[in-house]
Write an enzyme that holds these catalytic residues in place. Structure first.
Site, PDB file in Angstrom:
ATOM      1  CE  LYS A  14      23.075   6.752   0.215  1.00  0.00           C
ATOM      2  NZ  LYS A  14      22.872   7.084  -1.209  1.00  0.00           N
ATOM      3  NE  ARG A  89      17.328   8.348   0.260  1.00  0.00           N
ATOM      4  CZ  ARG A  89      18.028   7.215   0.236  1.00  0.00           C
ATOM      5  NH1 ARG A  89      18.232   6.540   1.319  1.00  0.00           N
ATOM      6  NH2 ARG A  89      18.515   6.765  -0.894  1.00  0.00           N
ATOM      7  NE  ARG A 128      21.988  -0.642  -7.208  1.00  0.00           N
ATOM      8  CZ  ARG A 128      21.919   0.271  -6.232  1.00  0.00           C
ATOM      9  NH1 ARG A 128      22.724   0.188  -5.197  1.00  0.00           N
ATOM     10  NH2 ARG A 128      21.060   1.258  -6.284  1.00  0.00           N
ATOM     11  NE  ARG A 134      17.581  -1.120  -5.237  1.00  0.00           N
ATOM     12  CZ  ARG A 134      18.324  -0.223  -4.587  1.00  0.00           C
ATOM     13  NH1 ARG A 134      19.437  -0.610  -3.987  1.00  0.00           N
ATOM     14  NH2 ARG A 134      17.958   1.036  -4.527  1.00  0.00           N
ATOM     15  NE  ARG A 146      16.741   5.386  -6.597  1.00  0.00           N
ATOM     16  CZ  ARG A 146      17.515   4.320  -6.779  1.00  0.00           C
ATOM     17  NH1 ARG A 146      17.357   3.559  -7.849  1.00  0.00           N
ATOM     18  NH2 ARG A 146      18.435   4.016  -5.889  1.00  0.00           N
TER      19      ARG A 146
HETATM   20  P1  B4P Z   1      25.498   1.538  -3.661  1.00  0.00           P
HETATM   21  O1  B4P Z   1      26.611   1.476  -2.696  1.00  0.00           O
HETATM   22  O2  B4P Z   1      24.581   0.375  -3.658  1.00  0.00           O
HETATM   23  O3  B4P Z   1      24.600   2.853  -3.610  1.00  0.00           O
HETATM   24  P2  B4P Z   1      23.772   3.525  -2.439  1.00  0.00           P
HETATM   25  O4  B4P Z   1      24.235   4.951  -2.472  1.00  0.00           O
HETATM   26  O5  B4P Z   1      23.919   2.793  -1.157  1.00  0.00           O
HETATM   27  O6  B4P Z   1      22.264   3.240  -2.860  1.00  0.00           O
HETATM   28  P3  B4P Z   1      20.845   3.835  -3.115  1.00  0.00           P
HETATM   29  O7  B4P Z   1      20.773   5.295  -2.781  1.00  0.00           O
HETATM   30  O8  B4P Z   1      20.536   3.406  -4.496  1.00  0.00           O
HETATM   31  O9  B4P Z   1      19.800   3.065  -2.252  1.00  0.00           O
HETATM   32  P4  B4P Z   1      18.994   3.077  -0.913  1.00  0.00           P
HETATM   33  O10 B4P Z   1      18.882   1.655  -0.645  1.00  0.00           O
HETATM   34  O11 B4P Z   1      19.570   3.946   0.141  1.00  0.00           O
HETATM   35  O12 B4P Z   1      26.194   1.713  -5.073  1.00  0.00           O
HETATM   36  C1  B4P Z   1      25.485   1.764  -6.297  1.00  0.00           C
HETATM   37  C2  B4P Z   1      26.188   1.001  -7.395  1.00  0.00           C
HETATM   38  O13 B4P Z   1      27.452   1.598  -7.678  1.00  0.00           O
HETATM   39  C3  B4P Z   1      26.486  -0.453  -7.027  1.00  0.00           C
HETATM   40  O14 B4P Z   1      26.194  -1.278  -8.123  1.00  0.00           O
HETATM   41  C4  B4P Z   1      27.973  -0.471  -6.713  1.00  0.00           C
HETATM   42  O15 B4P Z   1      28.591  -1.706  -7.024  1.00  0.00           O
HETATM   43  C5  B4P Z   1      28.507   0.625  -7.610  1.00  0.00           C
HETATM   44  N1  B4P Z   1      29.669   1.295  -7.030  1.00  0.00           N
HETATM   45  C6  B4P Z   1      29.870   1.573  -5.704  1.00  0.00           C
HETATM   46  N2  B4P Z   1      31.045   2.208  -5.534  1.00  0.00           N
HETATM   47  C7  B4P Z   1      31.601   2.362  -6.797  1.00  0.00           C
HETATM   48  C8  B4P Z   1      32.813   2.959  -7.285  1.00  0.00           C
HETATM   49  N3  B4P Z   1      33.700   3.531  -6.465  1.00  0.00           N
HETATM   50  N4  B4P Z   1      33.011   2.950  -8.620  1.00  0.00           N
HETATM   51  C9  B4P Z   1      32.116   2.374  -9.475  1.00  0.00           C
HETATM   52  N5  B4P Z   1      30.954   1.778  -9.069  1.00  0.00           N
HETATM   53  C10 B4P Z   1      30.696   1.781  -7.733  1.00  0.00           C
HETATM   54  O16 B4P Z   1      17.543   3.714  -1.272  1.00  0.00           O
HETATM   55  C11 B4P Z   1      16.591   3.106  -2.143  1.00  0.00           C
HETATM   56  C12 B4P Z   1      15.206   3.779  -1.990  1.00  0.00           C
HETATM   57  O17 B4P Z   1      14.651   3.500  -0.664  1.00  0.00           O
HETATM   58  C13 B4P Z   1      15.140   5.294  -2.084  1.00  0.00           C
HETATM   59  O18 B4P Z   1      15.066   5.750  -3.434  1.00  0.00           O
HETATM   60  C14 B4P Z   1      13.843   5.605  -1.280  1.00  0.00           C
HETATM   61  O19 B4P Z   1      12.676   5.392  -2.042  1.00  0.00           O
HETATM   62  C15 B4P Z   1      13.863   4.584  -0.169  1.00  0.00           C
HETATM   63  N6  B4P Z   1      14.475   5.114   1.091  1.00  0.00           N
HETATM   64  C16 B4P Z   1      15.617   4.639   1.680  1.00  0.00           C
HETATM   65  N7  B4P Z   1      15.920   5.357   2.775  1.00  0.00           N
HETATM   66  C17 B4P Z   1      14.941   6.305   2.910  1.00  0.00           C
HETATM   67  C18 B4P Z   1      14.715   7.372   3.841  1.00  0.00           C
HETATM   68  N8  B4P Z   1      15.564   7.616   4.856  1.00  0.00           N
HETATM   69  N9  B4P Z   1      13.613   8.162   3.678  1.00  0.00           N
HETATM   70  C19 B4P Z   1      12.760   7.941   2.666  1.00  0.00           C
HETATM   71  N10 B4P Z   1      12.927   6.961   1.732  1.00  0.00           N
HETATM   72  C20 B4P Z   1      14.019   6.143   1.839  1.00  0.00           C
END
Ligand code: B4P
Length: 191
Positions: A14, A89, A128, A134, A146
């Protein structure tokens, strides 16, 4: 005004895709995960509270998250569109978002989910974790938690918007560029 929810399990890409989309479509990017990490790095009260949940792989309570989101939206009047990354979420967060946007005379344009299987997201997050610093990225049990939180509390958000015909899924496996191309096609079709 385009109000797009970028949806998917933790580590589905995302944040990666949102960075490209905001540039192409000139949107405001709101990532609740980034906002919590900013608060943590500044050792604020909100950051300390968020960290106590994030380190366990749990969601931060709705009341805290919704208030923070609302403030960010209100602090940015007149933007052409918003991409919501990692929010809502829970169904309670989705309902609060719908209510807030209705007050502003707008609504969600669409929700696009990145479909990625559990074993792939675990691999990505652990990779990552080797460089992100992190704490929620480096422990497999926390990552599993998670994923469980996502399945039990977050997937109903997909159904919430599906009822209004606004949810769709795209394949989140492939190159970042290929997935970006599919996302752009889906967004352009929203009209
Ligand atoms: P990202 O792009 O970083 O993943 P994400 O889905 O954005 O992140 P995430 O769900 O972990 O975190 P968030 O900050 O929202 O990609 C992950 C990895 O994959 C990277 O290393 C990237 O390089 C790699 N990648 C990407 N695309 C790829 C591809 N096509 N092929 C191969 N590799 C690829 O949440 C973190 C925490 O914050 C949650 O657990 C929760 O505790 C809290 N939180 C956040 N929002 C909240 C909410 N609304 N309510 C309650 N808690 C919340």
């Amino acid at each position: 005004m385009l109000n797009l929810i970028l949806f998917g399990p933790p580590g589905s890409g995302k944040g990666t895709q949102a960075a490209h989309l905001v540039e192409k479509y000139q949107l405001l990017h709101i990532s609740t995960g980034d906002m919590f990490r900013y608060e943590i790095s500044n050792s604020t009260e909100l950051g300390q509270l968020a960290k106590s949940y994030m380190d366990q792989g749990q969601l931060v309570p709705d009341s805290v998250t919704i208030a923070m989101l609302r403030k960010r939206v209100e602090d940015n009047p007149g933007v052409g569109g918003i991409i919501y990354d990692g929010f809502p979420r829970t169904v309670a967060q989705a309902e609060a978002l719908d209510e807030m946007l209705a007050e502003m005379g707008t609504g969600i344009s669409g929700l696009i989910a990145l479909d990625v299987p559990d074993d792939e997201i675990t691999k990505r997050i652990l990779l990552r974790g080797q460089s992100s610093g992190r704490s929620d990225d480096s422990d497999e049990a926390t990552i599993r938690k998670r994923i469980d939180e996502y399945k039990s509390k977050t997937t109903p958000v997909f159904d919430h918007y599906a009822k209004a015909g606004k949810s769709l899924k795209i394949n989140g496996i492939g190159s970042v560029e290929a997935i970006f191309g599919q996302l752009c096609e889906a967004i352009d079709a929203l009209g």
